[in-house]
Write a protein that holds these residues in place. Structure first.
Motif, PDB file in Angstrom:
ATOM      1  N   LYS A 184       0.853  -1.192   0.000  1.00  0.00           N
ATOM      2  CA  LYS A 184       0.000   0.000   0.000  1.00  0.00           C
ATOM      3  C   LYS A 184       0.894   1.250   0.000  1.00  0.00           C
ATOM      4  CE  LYS A 184      -2.026   3.541   2.242  1.00  0.00           C
ATOM      5  NZ  LYS A 184      -1.520   4.518   3.205  1.00  0.00           N
ATOM      6  N   PHE A 185       0.542   2.224  -0.818  1.00  0.00           N
ATOM      7  CA  PHE A 185       1.313   3.458  -0.886  1.00  0.00           C
ATOM      8  C   PHE A 185       0.451   4.640  -0.463  1.00  0.00           C
ATOM      9  CE2 PHE A 185       3.492   0.458  -3.486  1.00  0.00           C
ATOM     10  CZ  PHE A 185       4.836   0.723  -3.259  1.00  0.00           C
ATOM     11  N   GLY A 186       0.974   5.433   0.442  1.00  0.00           N
ATOM     12  CA  GLY A 186       0.222   6.582   0.971  1.00  0.00           C
ATOM     13  C   GLY A 186       0.275   7.784   0.036  1.00  0.00           C
ATOM     14  N   GLY A 187      -0.448   8.838   0.415  1.00  0.00           N
ATOM     15  CA  GLY A 187      -0.610  10.010  -0.441  1.00  0.00           C
ATOM     16  C   GLY A 187       0.686  10.690  -0.870  1.00  0.00           C
ATOM     17  N   THR A 188       1.659  10.804   0.048  1.00  0.00           N
ATOM     18  CA  THR A 188       2.893  11.502  -0.350  1.00  0.00           C
ATOM     19  C   THR A 188       3.682  10.663  -1.358  1.00  0.00           C
ATOM     20  OG1 THR A 188       3.986  10.610   1.603  1.00  0.00           O
ATOM     21  CG2 THR A 188       3.175  12.873   1.771  1.00  0.00           C
ATOM     22  N   SER A 189       3.457   9.339  -1.353  1.00  0.00           N
ATOM     23  CA  SER A 189       4.151   8.459  -2.300  1.00  0.00           C
ATOM     24  C   SER A 189       3.557   8.555  -3.702  1.00  0.00           C
ATOM     25  CB  SER A 189       4.064   6.999  -1.837  1.00  0.00           C
ATOM     26  OG  SER A 189       4.516   6.855  -0.522  1.00  0.00           O
ATOM     27  N   LEU A 190       2.419   9.262  -3.814  1.00  0.00           N
ATOM     28  CA  LEU A 190       1.743   9.350  -5.111  1.00  0.00           C
ATOM     29  C   LEU A 190       1.445  10.800  -5.471  1.00  0.00           C
ATOM     30  CD1 LEU A 190      -0.519   6.467  -4.047  1.00  0.00           C
ATOM     31  CD2 LEU A 190       0.876   6.334  -6.085  1.00  0.00           C
ATOM     32  N   ALA A 191       2.160  11.717  -4.811  1.00  0.00           N
ATOM     33  CA  ALA A 191       1.822  13.134  -4.925  1.00  0.00           C
ATOM     34  C   ALA A 191       2.155  13.725  -6.282  1.00  0.00           C
ATOM     35  CB  ALA A 191       2.525  13.924  -3.822  1.00  0.00           C
ATOM     36  N   ASP A 192       3.186  13.184  -6.952  1.00  0.00           N
ATOM     37  CA  ASP A 192       3.512  13.693  -8.295  1.00  0.00           C
ATOM     38  C   ASP A 192       4.157  12.572  -9.117  1.00  0.00           C
ATOM     39  OD1 ASP A 192       6.155  13.473  -7.466  1.00  0.00           O
ATOM     40  OD2 ASP A 192       6.332  15.602  -6.952  1.00  0.00           O
ATOM     41  N   ALA A 193       4.538  12.924 -10.365  1.00  0.00           N
ATOM     42  CA  ALA A 193       5.062  11.900 -11.274  1.00  0.00           C
ATOM     43  C   ALA A 193       6.345  11.252 -10.720  1.00  0.00           C
ATOM     44  CB  ALA A 193       5.329  12.527 -12.632  1.00  0.00           C
ATOM     45  N   GLY A 194       7.208  12.086 -10.129  1.00  0.00           N
ATOM     46  CA  GLY A 194       8.463  11.557  -9.594  1.00  0.00           C
ATOM     47  C   GLY A 194       8.196  10.490  -8.533  1.00  0.00           C
ATOM     48  N   GLN A 195       7.225  10.753  -7.683  1.00  0.00           N
ATOM     49  CA  GLN A 195       6.896   9.795  -6.629  1.00  0.00           C
ATOM     50  C   GLN A 195       6.295   8.515  -7.240  1.00  0.00           C
ATOM     51  OE1 GLN A 195       8.815  11.014  -4.316  1.00  0.00           O
ATOM     52  NE2 GLN A 195       7.385  10.506  -2.692  1.00  0.00           N
ATOM     53  N   ILE A 196       5.446   8.687  -8.243  1.00  0.00           N
ATOM     54  CA  ILE A 196       4.818   7.514  -8.870  1.00  0.00           C
ATOM     55  C   ILE A 196       5.900   6.630  -9.530  1.00  0.00           C
ATOM     56  CG2 ILE A 196       3.172   6.747 -10.657  1.00  0.00           C
ATOM     57  CD1 ILE A 196       1.456   9.230  -9.935  1.00  0.00           C
ATOM     58  N   MET A 197       6.939   7.258 -10.052  1.00  0.00           N
ATOM     59  CA  MET A 197       8.032   6.477 -10.639  1.00  0.00           C
ATOM     60  C   MET A 197       8.786   5.676  -9.566  1.00  0.00           C
ATOM     61  SD  MET A 197       8.038   6.528 -13.869  1.00  0.00           S
ATOM     62  CE  MET A 197       6.290   6.455 -13.724  1.00  0.00           C
ATOM     63  N   LYS A 198       8.868   6.249  -8.371  1.00  0.00           N
ATOM     64  CA  LYS A 198       9.504   5.480  -7.280  1.00  0.00           C
ATOM     65  C   LYS A 198       8.655   4.254  -6.950  1.00  0.00           C
ATOM     66  CE  LYS A 198      11.570   9.410  -4.848  1.00  0.00           C
ATOM     67  NZ  LYS A 198      11.397  10.282  -3.682  1.00  0.00           N
ATOM     68  N   VAL A 199       7.337   4.460  -6.964  1.00  0.00           N
ATOM     69  CA  VAL A 199       6.421   3.351  -6.670  1.00  0.00           C
ATOM     70  C   VAL A 199       6.582   2.259  -7.738  1.00  0.00           C
ATOM     71  CG1 VAL A 199       3.976   2.704  -6.461  1.00  0.00           C
ATOM     72  CG2 VAL A 199       4.777   4.850  -5.458  1.00  0.00           C
ATOM     73  N   LEU A 200       6.739   2.684  -8.980  1.00  0.00           N
ATOM     74  CA  LEU A 200       6.933   1.719 -10.071  1.00  0.00           C
ATOM     75  C   LEU A 200       8.200   0.892  -9.824  1.00  0.00           C
ATOM     76  CD1 LEU A 200       6.310   0.609 -12.947  1.00  0.00           C
ATOM     77  CD2 LEU A 200       7.679   2.489 -13.855  1.00  0.00           C
ATOM     78  N   GLU A 201       9.289   1.560  -9.452  1.00  0.00           N
ATOM     79  CA  GLU A 201      10.545   0.827  -9.206  1.00  0.00           C
ATOM     80  C   GLU A 201      10.370  -0.182  -8.079  1.00  0.00           C
ATOM     81  OE1 GLU A 201      13.052   0.774 -11.230  1.00  0.00           O
ATOM     82  OE2 GLU A 201      11.942   2.267 -12.391  1.00  0.00           O
ATOM     83  N   ILE A 202       9.639   0.222  -7.048  1.00  0.00           N
ATOM     84  CA  ILE A 202       9.430  -0.693  -5.908  1.00  0.00           C
ATOM     85  C   ILE A 202       8.592  -1.888  -6.366  1.00  0.00           C
ATOM     86  CG2 ILE A 202       8.312  -0.905  -3.634  1.00  0.00           C
ATOM     87  CD1 ILE A 202       9.145   2.064  -3.147  1.00  0.00           C
ATOM     88  N   ALA A 203       7.565  -1.629  -7.173  1.00  0.00           N
ATOM     89  CA  ALA A 203       6.707  -2.719  -7.653  1.00  0.00           C
ATOM     90  C   ALA A 203       7.519  -3.678  -8.527  1.00  0.00           C
ATOM     91  CB  ALA A 203       5.534  -2.146  -8.435  1.00  0.00           C
ATOM     92  N   LYS A 204       8.383  -3.113  -9.356  1.00  0.00           N
ATOM     93  CA  LYS A 204       9.177  -3.937 -10.276  1.00  0.00           C
ATOM     94  C   LYS A 204      10.210  -4.793  -9.541  1.00  0.00           C
ATOM     95  CE  LYS A 204       9.807  -1.359 -14.598  1.00  0.00           C
ATOM     96  NZ  LYS A 204      10.802  -0.388 -15.095  1.00  0.00           N
ATOM     97  N   ALA A 205      10.691  -4.254  -8.417  1.00  0.00           N
ATOM     98  CA  ALA A 205      11.790  -4.916  -7.714  1.00  0.00           C
ATOM     99  C   ALA A 205      11.391  -6.264  -7.108  1.00  0.00           C
ATOM    100  CB  ALA A 205      12.320  -3.994  -6.621  1.00  0.00           C
ATOM    101  N   ASP A 206      10.107  -6.538  -6.975  1.00  0.00           N
ATOM    102  CA  ASP A 206       9.691  -7.798  -6.351  1.00  0.00           C
ATOM    103  C   ASP A 206       8.411  -8.292  -7.029  1.00  0.00           C
ATOM    104  OD1 ASP A 206       8.837  -9.847  -4.711  1.00  0.00           O
ATOM    105  OD2 ASP A 206       9.320  -8.795  -2.836  1.00  0.00           O
ATOM    106  N   ALA A 207       8.552  -9.405  -7.759  1.00  0.00           N
ATOM    107  CA  ALA A 207       7.412  -9.930  -8.538  1.00  0.00           C
ATOM    108  C   ALA A 207       6.267 -10.398  -7.641  1.00  0.00           C
ATOM    109  CB  ALA A 207       7.888 -11.071  -9.428  1.00  0.00           C
ATOM    110  N   ASP A 208       6.554 -10.570  -6.348  1.00  0.00           N
ATOM    111  CA  ASP A 208       5.475 -10.982  -5.426  1.00  0.00           C
ATOM    112  C   ASP A 208       4.533  -9.831  -5.071  1.00  0.00           C
ATOM    113  OD1 ASP A 208       6.390 -13.528  -5.349  1.00  0.00           O
ATOM    114  OD2 ASP A 208       7.510 -13.281  -3.467  1.00  0.00           O
ATOM    115  N   ARG A 209       4.961  -8.602  -5.374  1.00  0.00           N
ATOM    116  CA  ARG A 209       4.098  -7.432  -5.079  1.00  0.00           C
ATOM    117  C   ARG A 209       3.010  -7.365  -6.137  1.00  0.00           C
ATOM    118  NH1 ARG A 209       9.359  -4.099  -3.536  1.00  0.00           N
ATOM    119  NH2 ARG A 209       9.361  -4.623  -1.319  1.00  0.00           N
ATOM    120  N   ARG A 210       1.969  -8.143  -5.923  1.00  0.00           N
ATOM    121  CA  ARG A 210       0.952  -8.315  -6.970  1.00  0.00           C
ATOM    122  C   ARG A 210      -0.237  -7.380  -6.780  1.00  0.00           C
ATOM    123  NH1 ARG A 210      -0.118 -13.251  -8.346  1.00  0.00           N
ATOM    124  NH2 ARG A 210      -1.814 -12.264  -9.494  1.00  0.00           N
TER     125      ARG A 210
END
Ligand code: ASP
Length: 449
Positions: A5-31
């Motif tokens: 789960k990602f909170g509001g500051t983690s999705l506040a702008d494009a840069g943050q959303i890209m960080k979320v993408l990297e985290i999702a990509k880093a572990d295939a179990d994050r479904r």
């Protein structure tokens, strides 16, 4: 399978959303990725959920909300542009928000919920589109289709048991699922939201439903701290907590994780991990069913303003059978939830959350108590803060209360109320709001200094 789960500051702008993408990509179990609405980009910024609440309020007041709607659309337009997403997506959400605002306003709370929920819904659509555009195939999941069934309590909904088997079927889906947090549907199909900060609850429900190996809760701090770092900047980080400790700490002010979100995870025995989107390498805090502990170990101190006390006295109250029941029944009938009820011989008190007891409500309730219970004296005192000292190691340990009360004395803080013994793993103190920070500093010094 992991639910992240990602909170509001983690999705506040494009840069943050890209960080979320990297985290999702880093572990295939994050479904399953659960998202909040975009939060603040800076201290002065306004959360999308608050912008949406302004939209709903303007509409309810004047039947117009063009300016407020413009602000919400502008936030999403910034993200759309920065991420290079299709303008159609933006047009779709604007159309959807206009439709929501034109919806039925006869029930103000339900109307407000349908607007409030839009932030998470659009956030999930944007994140799914962004992930897919950047090469990670992701699908937006509709809480209605998935079966996020909630009770009919706008702004304060709770999950219904029958939601779990429906949500468990998410296990059978392929690829990465982006699930909007914070809202679900009543059996009659109305949108309802959890209390504020409730995307944590969505994540916990999903983690329990799919029997996830772990529920990862990504936020903007490295871990849970032993005390609010705004009070003690050098506060110690906590690596391991039990569910019970987290529940008691988040009850009074530990804002990192919603207190109600612990419950589904506890029932399913899913460990929770609090992590930082901005620093994935940071250790984070694990919340588990059991942990090794040493005697006397206090793990954290939390505190919260915003309580009030209703004091009542009546001579020979101790011999009057049913007095407590009748008192609490009045509160129940008035829709007031009570927090604690410390009592004496001829007096009793009830601690409530301040915001529930408006001045008009206070007058009415005091009048009823006077009339129906024949009390000698009734008083309401505002401005109470509660402080919790929590730790598994506190059970059976001698001298902890002495240590705490000594710290209060050293800090020059008067204790208004003390509750020790109801919980094996905590002590609770009531102090005046103005004394709260001083009291917390004194306690931190005594237990961690
Ligand atoms: N967006 C909602 C709020 O601000 C829910 C959440 O972020 O968890 O309360």
């Amino acid at each position: 399978m992991k639910v992240a789960k990602f909170g509001g500051t983690s999705l506040a702008d494009a840069g943050q959303i890209m960080k979320v993408l990297e985290i999702a990509k880093a572990d295939a179990d994050r479904r399953i990725i659960v998202v909040s609405a975009p939060g603040k980009r800076s201290k002065e910024d306004i959360k999308v959920t608050d912008l949406l609440i302004s939209c709903a309020q303007a509409m309810l007041k004047s039947g117009k909300a063009d300016e407020e709607l413009g602000r919400v659309v502008a936030r999403f337009a910034d993200i759309q542009k920065e991420l290079g997403l299709s303008v159609h997506l933006l047009a779709e959400i604007e159309k959807d928000l206009r439709e929501r605002l034109a919806g039925d306003r006869t029930h103000a709370a339900l109307f407000t919920d349908s607007i409030k929920a839009a932030g998470e819904d659009y956030s999930a659509r944007f994140v799914a589109a962004a992930f897919t555009a950047k090469g990670l195939k992701a699908e937006y999941v509709s809480p209605r289709d998935a079966g996020m069934l909630l009770s009919d309590e706008p702004g304060n909904a709770q999950v219904l048991d029958e939601a779990y088997p429906k949500l468990a079927k998410l296990r059978d889906r392929q690829g990465v699922m982006i699930f909007p947090g914070f809202f679900g549907y009543t059996k009659k199909g109305k949108v309802v939201t959890f209390p504020r900060g409730g995307s944590d609850i969505t994540g916990a429900i999903l983690a329990a439903a799919v029997k996830a190996d772990v529920y990862e809760n990504f936020t903007d701090v490295d871990s849970v701290y032993a005390v609010d770092p705004r009070i003690i900047p050098e506060a110690k980080a906590i690596e391991l907590l039990t569910y019970r400790e987290m529940r008691e700490l988040s009850y009074a002010g530990f804002g990192v994780f919603h207190d109600e979100a612990v419950v589904p995870a506890v029932k399913a025995g899913v460990p929770i991990c609090i992590k930082n989107t901005n620093r994935e390498s940071a250790h984070g805090t694990m919340i588990v069913p059991e942990r090794p502990y040493t005697a006397g170990g206090v793990v954290g101190i939390s505190s919260s303003d915003g309580f009030c006390t209703l004091f009542l006295s009546k001579y020979l109250m101790n011999r009057e059978i049913g007095f407590g029941r009748r008192l609490l029944q009045i509160l129940e009938e008035e829709g007031l939830s009570y927090e604690h009820a410390p009592s004496g011989i001829d007096n009793t008190s009830v601690i409530l959350r301040n915001d529930q007891l408006t001045d008009a409500k206070e007058k009415h309730v005091v009048g009823r108590i006077q009339k129906e219970l024949n009390a000698d004296d009734i008083e309401v005192e505002r401005g109470l803060a509660l402080i919790m000292v929590v730790g598994e190691g506190m059970r059976y340990t001698v001298g902890l209360a002495a240590k705490a009360t000594h710290a209060f004395a050293e800090g020059g803080v008067n204790i208004e109320m003390m509750n020790q013994g109801s919980s094996e793993i905590s002590m609770m103190f009531g102090v005046k709001e103005v004394d709260r920070k001083r009291a917390v500093k004194a306690l931190y010094g005594a237990f961690f200094g």
